[in-house]
Design a protein around this motif. Sequence first.
Motif, PDB file in Angstrom:
ATOM      1  N   LEU A   1       0.858  -1.187   0.000  1.00 25.53           N
ATOM      2  CA  LEU A   1       0.000   0.000   0.000  1.00 25.53           C
ATOM      3  C   LEU A   1       0.891   1.232   0.000  1.00 25.53           C
ATOM      4  O   LEU A   1       1.943   1.250   0.639  1.00 25.53           O
ATOM      5  CB  LEU A   1      -0.883  -0.019   1.253  1.00 25.53           C
TER       6      LEU A   1
ATOM      7  N   TYR B   1      -6.561   0.589  -8.996  1.00 27.18           N
ATOM      8  CA  TYR B   1      -7.338   0.287  -7.796  1.00 27.18           C
ATOM      9  C   TYR B   1      -8.656  -0.383  -8.210  1.00 27.18           C
ATOM     10  O   TYR B   1      -9.364   0.125  -9.088  1.00 27.18           O
ATOM     11  CB  TYR B   1      -7.637   1.558  -6.994  1.00 27.18           C
TER      12      TYR B   1
ATOM     13  N   LEU C   1      -7.856   9.757   0.182  1.00 25.88           N
ATOM     14  CA  LEU C   1      -7.850   9.567   1.635  1.00 25.88           C
ATOM     15  C   LEU C   1      -8.046  10.890   2.359  1.00 25.88           C
ATOM     16  O   LEU C   1      -8.865  10.999   3.259  1.00 25.88           O
ATOM     17  CB  LEU C   1      -6.534   8.921   2.088  1.00 25.88           C
TER      18      LEU C   1
ATOM     19  N   LEU D   1      -4.549   6.519  -1.409  1.00 28.05           N
ATOM     20  CA  LEU D   1      -4.042   5.187  -1.110  1.00 28.05           C
ATOM     21  C   LEU D   1      -4.012   4.392  -2.412  1.00 28.05           C
ATOM     22  O   LEU D   1      -5.031   4.290  -3.104  1.00 28.05           O
ATOM     23  CB  LEU D   1      -4.934   4.482  -0.085  1.00 28.05           C
TER      24      LEU D   1
ATOM     25  N   SER E   1      -7.832   0.151   3.306  1.00 25.63           N
ATOM     26  CA  SER E   1      -8.278   1.291   2.497  1.00 25.63           C
ATOM     27  C   SER E   1      -9.744   1.591   2.763  1.00 25.63           C
ATOM     28  O   SER E   1     -10.142   2.747   2.954  1.00 25.63           O
ATOM     29  CB  SER E   1      -8.066   1.004   1.012  1.00 25.63           C
TER      30      SER E   1
ATOM     31  N   SER F   1     -10.223   3.138   6.090  1.00 27.03           N
ATOM     32  CA  SER F   1      -9.686   4.495   6.191  1.00 27.03           C
ATOM     33  C   SER F   1     -10.622   5.563   5.653  1.00 27.03           C
ATOM     34  O   SER F   1     -10.481   6.737   6.006  1.00 27.03           O
ATOM     35  CB  SER F   1      -8.346   4.577   5.443  1.00 27.03           C
TER      36      SER F   1
END
Length: 371
Positions: A58, A78, A108, A258, A276, A279
């Motif tokens: 990550l 992603y 993020l 991320l 992820s 978060s």
Amino acid sequence: DETIDANLIADNRQRLGELEASYRQLHPTTRFQTSLYPEQQLEWAIRRRNRAGLGPDLLLIRGDMALRLLEAGLIAPYPQTRVDLKLFDPQLLDRLRNPSGMLAGIPLMMQTQLACYKSGRLTAAPTTIQQLLETSAKAHPVGLSIEAKNLFWTAGSLGAVEAIEAAAAGRQPTKAQQQAIERWLTWLQNASNQQRVTFYASQSSAEAEFREGRLDWIPCRSSAIPRLRKALGNELGVAPLPSGDGGEASPINQLMVLSIGTNTSSSSLERALAFSHFSVNPLTQRNLTLGSQVVLPANRFVRVPVSSSATLRAMVTSVQQGSQINTLIKLMQSNDPRAAEIQTLLTTLVFGEIPPTKAGQSLVAILRSRP
């Protein structure tokens, strides 16, 4: 993209440590190993670690860096089915998509550009760029970074953003737009002629002078607030960047994302995706914002309590101001070859070696020479 020193390492360790501790309450067997690299060494470091089978699972990086790494094949797209994309402003996601529509990461948090000032010396921060020069004329030293990314906020205040965006897209600006560019460049050159306005080679140099008490006002990054507050205490004031007759300031705020590595096992990938997802949930995003007060949530459904903090209020204003350049950011990433030419041009202008009219023509020519 900041100088890595003991203070920065401590700030990052505290911020990420709180996030890690919260996640481990749900997944106690997960262990984190964190490495911090200067951005200019990141590609080299990932390639080296991948060859050794130790590539990162990550990455926490800036959005435009994520796009660069995706193009280089150093991070994986992603998985768009693994997170609810409705959590994010579509404009933010658009900044993270490559031409094929693949995501380089998920948002993020946002680091913003603000104004920092000495509240013991100034009763209030200047709200316009004209007031900023008037403040300097009243024996209050002002510092500006000559770096284009840290100076571009003035373009919005002088009404030049639309013209620059048109040129960056390959179009010839209208006469009125060209005049707006020249007004912006004229202001920059005039500012450099003021006795108590100093242009510094880097943001870190201006920040150091501010910490040492030799400046009363500088543009600053929200990520710098902890170390500035450590040095200045209650004397540190934070406010939005000044607007102008041309409109609101146009800060280049940094979207932190991320991203997923390419050299990761299936089990580590599952953990990275789970982290992820954790978060960006509303509670985690709120805690990340309130715990640090140096970043804003990427999750658009998290309400920021601006009434309780002047810093958070200024950061929210900065995001609103910066939304006007989302298209321009998409047109020009940080590794765009035009960026170095623009930097040279602005430096030449500020030192008075080229008149604003000629600089404006050169700027348009550079922008229209699309890579």
